[in-house]
Motif scaffolding. Structure first.
Motif, PDB file in Angstrom:
ATOM      1  N   MET A 141      10.207 -29.251 -25.392  1.00 17.10           N
ATOM      2  CA  MET A 141      10.895 -28.234 -24.592  1.00 17.10           C
ATOM      3  C   MET A 141       9.887 -27.530 -23.679  1.00 17.10           C
ATOM      4  SD  MET A 141      13.087 -24.924 -25.893  1.00 17.10           S
ATOM      5  CE  MET A 141      14.496 -25.903 -26.382  1.00 17.10           C
ATOM      6  N   LEU A 142      10.329 -27.278 -22.444  1.00 19.11           N
ATOM      7  CA  LEU A 142       9.445 -26.638 -21.471  1.00 19.11           C
ATOM      8  C   LEU A 142       9.029 -25.246 -21.924  1.00 19.11           C
ATOM      9  CD1 LEU A 142       8.136 -26.825 -18.668  1.00 19.11           C
ATOM     10  CD2 LEU A 142      10.231 -25.879 -17.712  1.00 19.11           C
ATOM     11  N   PHE A 143       9.990 -24.438 -22.377  1.00 23.42           N
ATOM     12  CA  PHE A 143       9.721 -23.098 -22.873  1.00 23.42           C
ATOM     13  C   PHE A 143      10.050 -23.050 -24.361  1.00 23.42           C
ATOM     14  CE2 PHE A 143      11.546 -22.190 -18.486  1.00 23.42           C
ATOM     15  CZ  PHE A 143      10.306 -22.256 -17.862  1.00 23.42           C
ATOM     16  N   GLU A 144       9.411 -22.145 -25.058  1.00 27.95           N
ATOM     17  CA  GLU A 144       9.674 -22.038 -26.488  1.00 27.95           C
ATOM     18  C   GLU A 144       9.489 -20.607 -26.955  1.00 27.95           C
ATOM     19  OE1 GLU A 144       8.205 -24.064 -30.711  1.00 27.95           O
ATOM     20  OE2 GLU A 144       7.273 -24.625 -28.821  1.00 27.95           O
ATOM     21  N   ASN A 145      10.529 -20.064 -27.584  1.00 31.81           N
ATOM     22  CA  ASN A 145      10.478 -18.731 -28.194  1.00 31.81           C
ATOM     23  C   ASN A 145       9.993 -17.654 -27.227  1.00 31.81           C
ATOM     24  OD1 ASN A 145      11.287 -19.863 -30.674  1.00 31.81           O
ATOM     25  ND2 ASN A 145       9.158 -20.381 -31.169  1.00 31.81           N
ATOM     26  N   ILE A 146      10.594 -17.615 -26.048  1.00 32.92           N
ATOM     27  CA  ILE A 146      10.220 -16.595 -25.067  1.00 32.92           C
ATOM     28  C   ILE A 146      10.875 -15.269 -25.442  1.00 32.92           C
ATOM     29  CG2 ILE A 146      10.140 -15.978 -22.625  1.00 32.92           C
ATOM     30  CD1 ILE A 146       8.702 -18.586 -23.395  1.00 32.92           C
ATOM     31  N   ARG A 147      10.093 -14.200 -25.424  1.00 28.34           N
ATOM     32  CA  ARG A 147      10.604 -12.873 -25.732  1.00 28.34           C
ATOM     33  C   ARG A 147      10.596 -12.030 -24.458  1.00 28.34           C
ATOM     34  NH1 ARG A 147       7.849  -9.819 -30.154  1.00 28.34           N
ATOM     35  NH2 ARG A 147       9.910  -9.273 -30.935  1.00 28.34           N
ATOM     36  N   PHE A 148      11.445 -11.028 -24.451  1.00 26.41           N
ATOM     37  CA  PHE A 148      11.605 -10.198 -23.252  1.00 26.41           C
ATOM     38  C   PHE A 148      11.394  -8.729 -23.572  1.00 26.41           C
ATOM     39  CE2 PHE A 148      14.298 -13.971 -22.845  1.00 26.41           C
ATOM     40  CZ  PHE A 148      13.700 -14.557 -21.735  1.00 26.41           C
ATOM     41  N   LEU A 149      10.468  -8.117 -22.844  1.00 21.24           N
ATOM     42  CA  LEU A 149      10.209  -6.682 -22.958  1.00 21.24           C
ATOM     43  C   LEU A 149      10.763  -6.003 -21.724  1.00 21.24           C
ATOM     44  CD1 LEU A 149       7.008  -4.816 -24.096  1.00 21.24           C
ATOM     45  CD2 LEU A 149       8.090  -4.218 -21.927  1.00 21.24           C
ATOM     46  N   ASP A 150      11.649  -5.053 -21.928  1.00 22.16           N
ATOM     47  CA  ASP A 150      12.204  -4.297 -20.813  1.00 22.16           C
ATOM     48  C   ASP A 150      11.507  -2.956 -20.695  1.00 22.16           C
ATOM     49  OD1 ASP A 150      14.221  -2.086 -19.785  1.00 22.16           O
ATOM     50  OD2 ASP A 150      14.756  -3.996 -18.861  1.00 22.16           O
ATOM     51  N   THR A 151      11.002  -2.667 -19.497  1.00 20.87           N
ATOM     52  CA  THR A 151      10.278  -1.410 -19.269  1.00 20.87           C
ATOM     53  C   THR A 151      10.992  -0.525 -18.250  1.00 20.87           C
ATOM     54  OG1 THR A 151       8.125  -0.447 -18.685  1.00 20.87           O
ATOM     55  CG2 THR A 151       8.746  -2.516 -17.573  1.00 20.87           C
ATOM     56  N   THR A 152      12.324  -0.679 -18.165  1.00 19.19           N
ATOM     57  CA  THR A 152      13.119   0.176 -17.275  1.00 19.19           C
ATOM     58  C   THR A 152      12.916   1.655 -17.585  1.00 19.19           C
ATOM     59  OG1 THR A 152      14.811  -1.548 -17.056  1.00 19.19           O
ATOM     60  CG2 THR A 152      15.465   0.706 -16.522  1.00 19.19           C
ATOM     61  N   LEU A 153      12.794   1.985 -18.869  1.00 19.06           N
ATOM     62  CA  LEU A 153      12.690   3.384 -19.277  1.00 19.06           C
ATOM     63  C   LEU A 153      11.286   3.952 -19.134  1.00 19.06           C
ATOM     64  CD1 LEU A 153      14.969   3.288 -22.455  1.00 19.06           C
ATOM     65  CD2 LEU A 153      15.556   3.994 -20.125  1.00 19.06           C
ATOM     66  N   ARG A 154      10.326   3.108 -18.818  1.00 19.62           N
ATOM     67  CA  ARG A 154       8.956   3.589 -18.617  1.00 19.62           C
ATOM     68  C   ARG A 154       8.507   3.280 -17.177  1.00 19.62           C
ATOM     69  NH1 ARG A 154       3.867   2.018 -17.063  1.00 19.62           N
ATOM     70  NH2 ARG A 154       4.139   0.057 -18.206  1.00 19.62           N
ATOM     71  N   ASP A 155       8.243   2.019 -16.891  1.00 20.55           N
ATOM     72  CA  ASP A 155       7.809   1.660 -15.542  1.00 20.55           C
ATOM     73  C   ASP A 155       8.933   1.874 -14.530  1.00 20.55           C
ATOM     74  OD1 ASP A 155       5.675   0.933 -13.998  1.00 20.55           O
ATOM     75  OD2 ASP A 155       5.366  -0.999 -14.963  1.00 20.55           O
ATOM     76  N   GLY A 156      10.168   1.579 -14.942  1.00 20.21           N
ATOM     77  CA  GLY A 156      11.300   1.770 -14.036  1.00 20.21           C
ATOM     78  C   GLY A 156      11.516   3.225 -13.681  1.00 20.21           C
ATOM     79  N   GLU A 157      11.320   4.112 -14.664  1.00 21.87           N
ATOM     80  CA  GLU A 157      11.518   5.537 -14.409  1.00 21.87           C
ATOM     81  C   GLU A 157      10.422   6.106 -13.519  1.00 21.87           C
ATOM     82  OE1 GLU A 157      12.720   9.626 -16.796  1.00 21.87           O
ATOM     83  OE2 GLU A 157      11.226   8.297 -17.631  1.00 21.87           O
ATOM     84  N   GLN A 158       9.327   5.357 -13.348  1.00 21.03           N
ATOM     85  CA  GLN A 158       8.263   5.818 -12.457  1.00 21.03           C
ATOM     86  C   GLN A 158       8.609   5.600 -10.980  1.00 21.03           C
ATOM     87  OE1 GLN A 158       4.759   4.885 -15.758  1.00 21.03           O
ATOM     88  NE2 GLN A 158       4.466   4.161 -13.670  1.00 21.03           N
ATOM     89  N   THR A 159       9.794   5.069 -10.724  1.00 20.99           N
ATOM     90  CA  THR A 159      10.279   4.993  -9.347  1.00 20.99           C
ATOM     91  C   THR A 159      10.368   6.406  -8.785  1.00 20.99           C
ATOM     92  OG1 THR A 159      11.630   3.072  -9.928  1.00 20.99           O
ATOM     93  CG2 THR A 159      12.173   4.211  -7.877  1.00 20.99           C
ATOM     94  N   PRO A 160       9.802   6.656  -7.620  1.00 23.44           N
ATOM     95  CA  PRO A 160       9.866   7.999  -7.050  1.00 23.44           C
ATOM     96  C   PRO A 160      11.296   8.538  -6.996  1.00 23.44           C
ATOM     97  CG  PRO A 160       8.357   6.645  -5.782  1.00 23.44           C
ATOM     98  CD  PRO A 160       9.016   5.734  -6.769  1.00 23.44           C
ATOM     99  N   GLY A 161      11.459   9.767  -7.491  1.00 19.87           N
ATOM    100  CA  GLY A 161      12.754  10.421  -7.449  1.00 19.87           C
ATOM    101  C   GLY A 161      13.623  10.212  -8.667  1.00 19.87           C
TER     102      GLY A 161
END
Length: 493
Positions: free
Chosen positions: A1-21
């Motif tokens: 298989m090309l990919f195996e056991n890929i995990r996803f970290l969402d940083t909307t609440l940290r890096d995303g919230e650093q969006t100005p405003g």
């Protein structure tokens, strides 16, 4: 298989919230975290515990929820940051170490050896306190490659569970990304993750290239929000892996669009209309030739069915649309029209489109309902309307109506041009019926100064009260149309 056991970290609440405003409340953060967990995200970076007491309260509120995802806090290489994270009862920390010489000297005022030592010490401290540690190299794409590998190796020895390579200012290109991650994933004895920024528009391409070359975790944000040009777009990476690489991400695809809308609403950040997958236009069609193809087979002009990600197909009307487009749009609105009504609706749509306006579903519905009212053989028709108004002129309207086949001309004055026009209409029909205007409401249902406006009126006659509407780019004509529609309805009773 090309990919195996890929995990996803969402940083909307940290890096995303650093969006100005952007400043999310605790309730906002919990709502987004719950939505991300429902989506199936593996790790949620809930914030940075060191930021403020309010931030810590938000992280605590998230960890108090019954969330399946691992909850993570961003930390600098300081034991005090780790202590604040522990106070919030998180599962893991994203321990970020500046690794480029620029960051080491200009920001930390230290040298490479000091940074390596501190990073190892803080990693050990966090592990001793029971935390999962993801050791992250900030500005890794501008760091010395061998130094970075040595720092990662030290981190592994200190107990780091995962390693993260951060393209902090979006300097990577896919070819270089593959080269870097092929080397690091094969030479370092810990899972490697990728964290990209979109300064050159390559965050998604670089993230997919990294996964292709051995990365086992990807950092992302919903809608790609984040400081400057934003971060890797969660929905784009997920659907690229699912649809183009045929990899089962474990993400609930049908919740992607709802998640996108939730984040857009709570952050106040609109999604660009032409954004891939979740933008307004992603599954919207106007051109007649496209709609004709869709009617035969939706795959002709869609790479995937919109329902896959929780969306619906939209047919919009504009200058390129034809009868087939309009028939389909009206069918979706639950409206049935005859050929003459269809011609009239299409004619109005074309007039509106030629003014440079895109006609939305709301426009079609409003125009169609107006036309359907008109085609009930109206007893009162507008022949002419002239309105005069200005700073030194009393608003006056001259109205010529055809009432039951007889032309009637009247003039009306009012507080403004709309009021004057309506008064002129009422006076013209006064010999036929006493019609009272009970309520008047206007909305712009498209943006811009040449917006299509929808006027809603409530009229009464002999105790009978009805509501009617009109829709035009001219507010006076829309108002008169709404009143006449209502008058004709009441006269038919």
């Amino acid at each position: 298989m090309l990919f195996e056991n890929i995990r996803f970290l969402d940083t909307t609440l940290r890096d995303g919230e650093q969006t100005p405003g952007v400043a999310l409340t605790t309730e906002d953060k919990v709502s987004i975290a719950q939505k991300l967990d429902e989506l199936g995200i593996d790790i949620i970076e809930a914030g940075s515990a060191i930021t403020s007491e309010g931030e810590r309260e938000s992280i605590k509120a998230i960890t108090a929820e019954n969330i399946n995802a691992e909850i993570c806090s961003y930390c600098r290489i300081k034991n005090s940051d780790v202590d604040y994270a522990l106070e919030c009862d998180v599962d893991s920390i994203h321990l970020v170490v500046p690794v480029s010489d620029l960051h080491i000297t200009a920001k930390l005022k230290k040298d490479r050896d000091e940074v390596r030592q501190i990073a190892s010490e803080v990693t050990e401290y966090a592990k001793d306190h029971g935390l999962i540690v993801e050791l992250s190299g900030e500005d890794a794409s501008r760091a010395d490659h061998e130094f970075l590998k040595s720092l990662y190796s030290d981190g592994i020895s200190a107990g780091a569970d995962r390693l993260c390579y951060c393209d902090t200012v979006g300097m990577l290109i896919p070819e270089k990304t593959r080269e870097i991650f092929s080397d690091m994933s094969s030479s370092l004895d810990a899972p490697l993750s990728v964290h990209c920024h979109d300064d050159f528009g390559l965050a998604v391409a670089n993230s997919v290239a990294a996964i292709n070359a051995g990365a086992r975790e990807c950092h992302m944000t919903v809608n790609g929000i984040g400081e400057r040009a934003g971060n890797t777009s969660l929905e784009e990476v997920i659907m690229i892996l699912e649809w183009l690489y045929n990899y089962d991400t474990g993400i609930k695809l049908e919740e992607l669009y709802k998640t996108s809308r939730t984040v857009s609403r709570l952050t106040g950040l609109p999604v660009s209309a032409n954004k891939a997958l979740v933008g307004e236009n992603a599954f919207t069609h106007e051109a007649g030739i496209h709609v004709h193809g869709l009617l035969a087979n939706t795959s002709t002009y869609e790479p995937l069915k919109p329902e896959t990600i929780g969306r619906e197909r939209k047919i919009v009307m504009g200058k390129h649309a034809g009868k087939s487009s309009l028939k389909l749009a009206l069918k979706e609105l639950g409206l049935e029209v005859d050929e003459s009504q269809l011609d009239e609706i299409l004619s109005r749509v074309k007039v509106l489109a030629d003014k440079g306006k895109r006609v939305s579903d709301a426009d079609i519905q409003s125009i169609a309902e107006t036309v359907l009212e008109i085609y009930r053989e109206p007893k009162v028709k507008l022949e002419e309307l002239t309105v005069v108004s200005g700073n030194t002129v009393t608003p006056t309207a001259s109205t010529k109506l055809n009432v039951n086949g007889q032309d009637i001309v009247e003039a009306g004055v009012g507080n403004g041009p709309v009021d004057a026009a309506i008064q002129g209409v009422r006076k013209a029909i006064s010999g036929v019926a006493d019609i009272q205007l009970q309520e008047y409401h206007v909305d712009a249902i498209t943006g811009g100064t040449d917006a299509l406006v929808e006027v809603l009126v409530k009229l009464s006659k002999d105790g009978k009260i009805i509501t009617s509407r009109g829709a035009r780019t001219d507010i006076i004509m829309a108002s008169v149309e709404a009143v006449l529609n209502g008058i004709n309805y009441l006269l038919d009773e």
